[in-house]
Design an enzyme around this catalytic site. Structure first.
Site, PDB file in Angstrom:
ATOM      1  CD  GLU A 152      21.751  46.461  36.214  1.00 16.89           C
ATOM      2  OE1 GLU A 152      20.966  46.103  35.319  1.00 16.89           O
ATOM      3  OE2 GLU A 152      22.208  47.623  36.295  1.00 16.89           O
TER       4      GLU A 152
ATOM      5  CB  SER B 114      10.927  43.231  32.521  1.00 17.78           C
ATOM      6  OG  SER B 114      11.672  44.137  31.746  1.00 17.78           O
TER       7      SER B 114
HETATM    8  S1  SF4 Z   1      19.244  46.074  29.382  1.00 18.98           S
HETATM    9 FE1  SF4 Z   1      20.445  44.610  28.176  1.00 18.98          FE
HETATM   10  S2  SF4 Z   1      22.204  45.751  27.333  1.00 18.98           S
HETATM   11 FE2  SF4 Z   1      21.307  46.934  29.018  1.00 18.98          FE
HETATM   12  S3  SF4 Z   1      22.502  46.329  30.801  1.00 18.98           S
HETATM   13 FE3  SF4 Z   1      20.673  45.039  30.796  1.00 18.98          FE
HETATM   14  S4  SF4 Z   1      21.278  43.202  29.696  1.00 18.98           S
HETATM   15 FE4  SF4 Z   1      22.834  44.777  29.258  1.00 18.98          FE
END
Ligand code: SF4
Length: 408
Positions: free
Chosen positions: A178, A314
């Protein structure tokens, strides 16, 4: 919020009933106290919010639908769908192949992809360079894009502050999918730097304050700054955004710290701070905020230990572990099989990145009190599996099936 069609194997009847009941009783999500599951000799306190978030359910729904609707087609995912080994293994067993690993290492060369293939973008989003590469092959990138809208919101926020000529400071893990995607989108619009923690924010502050020679910046932030970054010019106006899953207190701390650095360097006050520091507030997503607040609420209970369930890579799960660790013995596991017996548990130490064996993790007392939560990419079925495994060690316990009626 929209509900999604995800495989039933990820659901848990007990947890679905609990979540439904808690939601009905607390529509405004103001109550962060945990739910007590009184099995008799074992008391489990389940966090108010945990498990699959909007972005994860959305991505899983799209991925499985894509498989159903495209028999005979080759389907690729740019990288792991989400950071959960079970979900990723399920997708692979349905024939989906991963093009890259979590850290961007190529597993299947892009040259092997043809315009007839399907390539799914995971919930984390992807970089502009990869999007362009796929578009050049003839892949309809937008058609199978599961990028979470809360990640896209961060990109929009970056774009807004870029338009006002602020440099973008991204608080995130530099190698996380991300953050790599956010960095790529931010860097297309403005000079950008990634800081992974307060330590790096403090180093960056030295360049802002002119306390450190600018030439050292390029080594220190190698791979974390945009091309052509000019230390003298590009740190005069800044805004902070973050990876959506960071620890809320860290994110706030870093933004407050950098704001103060700008105030001191440019002799600013509340009235003119916006000249140098964009007010972005935090860009954590709702699930990160809810899950972390729920852990804080759960930690009010005086318990013996905590178990956090989720994928070892995670990010959001590791922050829940971090919060619990401050208060009580905490075991980070990715499924119930890690609970080897009533005496032994295999669990992940995310600081040293190794799985370790602990013994005598359950105290000899009655009742034993255990706090449980899970990350945003963890199926509820795994949490129920963990609960059932623990219950099996306590003679005279009620079963999950017996407890479920209290929530129906
Ligand atoms: S944790 Fe879930 S809701 Fe939050 S940005 Fe990541 S995928 Fe989207």
């Amino acid at each position: 919020m929209k509900s999604f069609d995800i495989p039933i194997i990820y659901r848990s009847p007990l947890i679905t009933a609990i979540k439904k009941k808690r939601k009905e009783m607390d529509k405004m999500k103001k109550d962060f106290s945990p739910t007590l599951l009184d099995f008799g000799p074992l008391h489990i306190y389940l966090a108010r919010h945990f498990g699959f978030c909007y972005g994860v359910e959305n991505a899983i729904e799209i991925a499985f639908k894509t498989v159903d609707k495209n028999p005979g087609k080759r389907i690729f995912l740019l990288s792991e769908m989400i950071h959960n080994p079970q979900v990723n293994a399920d997708l692979q067993s349905h024939g989906i192949q991963f093009l890259q690993d979590t850290y961007g290492k190529q597993l299947i060369p892009f040259e092997e992809i043809t315009k007839d293939d399907i390539v799914i973008t995971p919930a984390f989003g992807t970089t502009l360079a990869i999007e362009e590469k796929l578009a050049n092959i003839g892949i309809a990138v937008e058609k199978y894009n599961t990028t979470c809208p809360f990640v896209e919101k961060v990109w929009t926020r970056s774009e807004q502050i870029a338009k006002k000529d602020y440099t973008i400071i991204i608080h995130g893990k530099p190698k996380h999918e991300e953050t790599r995607a956010t960095f790529s989108h931010a860097a297309a619009n403005a000079p950008s730097v990634v800081v992974k923690d307060m330590g790096e924010a403090k180093q960056l502050a030295k360049y802002i304050a002119g306390e450190k020679d600018a030439s050292a910046f390029y080594d220190e932030f190698k791979g974390q700054h945009s091309e052509g970054f000019n230390v003298q010019n590009d740190l005069q106006r800044i805004g902070v955004v973050n990876q959506t899953t960071m620890l809320a207190s860290d994110t706030q701390g870093i933004a407050d710290f950098l704001k103060q650095v700008m105030i001191e360097k440019y002799n600013l006050n509340a009235a003119n701070i916006a000249e140098r520091f964009a007010d972005t507030r935090d860009t954590l997503c709702y699930a990160t905020n809810d899950n972390q607040s729920a852990v804080t609420g759960m930690l009010e209970v005086k318990a013996d230990l905590a178990i956090v369930v989720g994928g070892y890579n995670s990010s959001n799960t590791s922050h829940l572990v971090e919060l619990c660790e401050e208060k009580l013995p905490t075991y980070f596991i990715n499924n119930e099989e890690k609970i080897l017996s009533a005496k032994e548990i295999l669990h992940y130490n995310f600081h040293t990145k190794e799985e370790i064996l602990s013994t005598n993790y359950l105290p000899a007392k009655d009742p034993v009190k255990i706090l449980i939560t899970s990350g945003a990419s963890c199926p509820d079925a795994l949490v129920e599996g963990v609960i059932n495994k623990l219950v099996s060690f306590f003679t005279g316990s009620l079963s999950s099936n017996q407890l479920i009626s209290a929530f129906n």
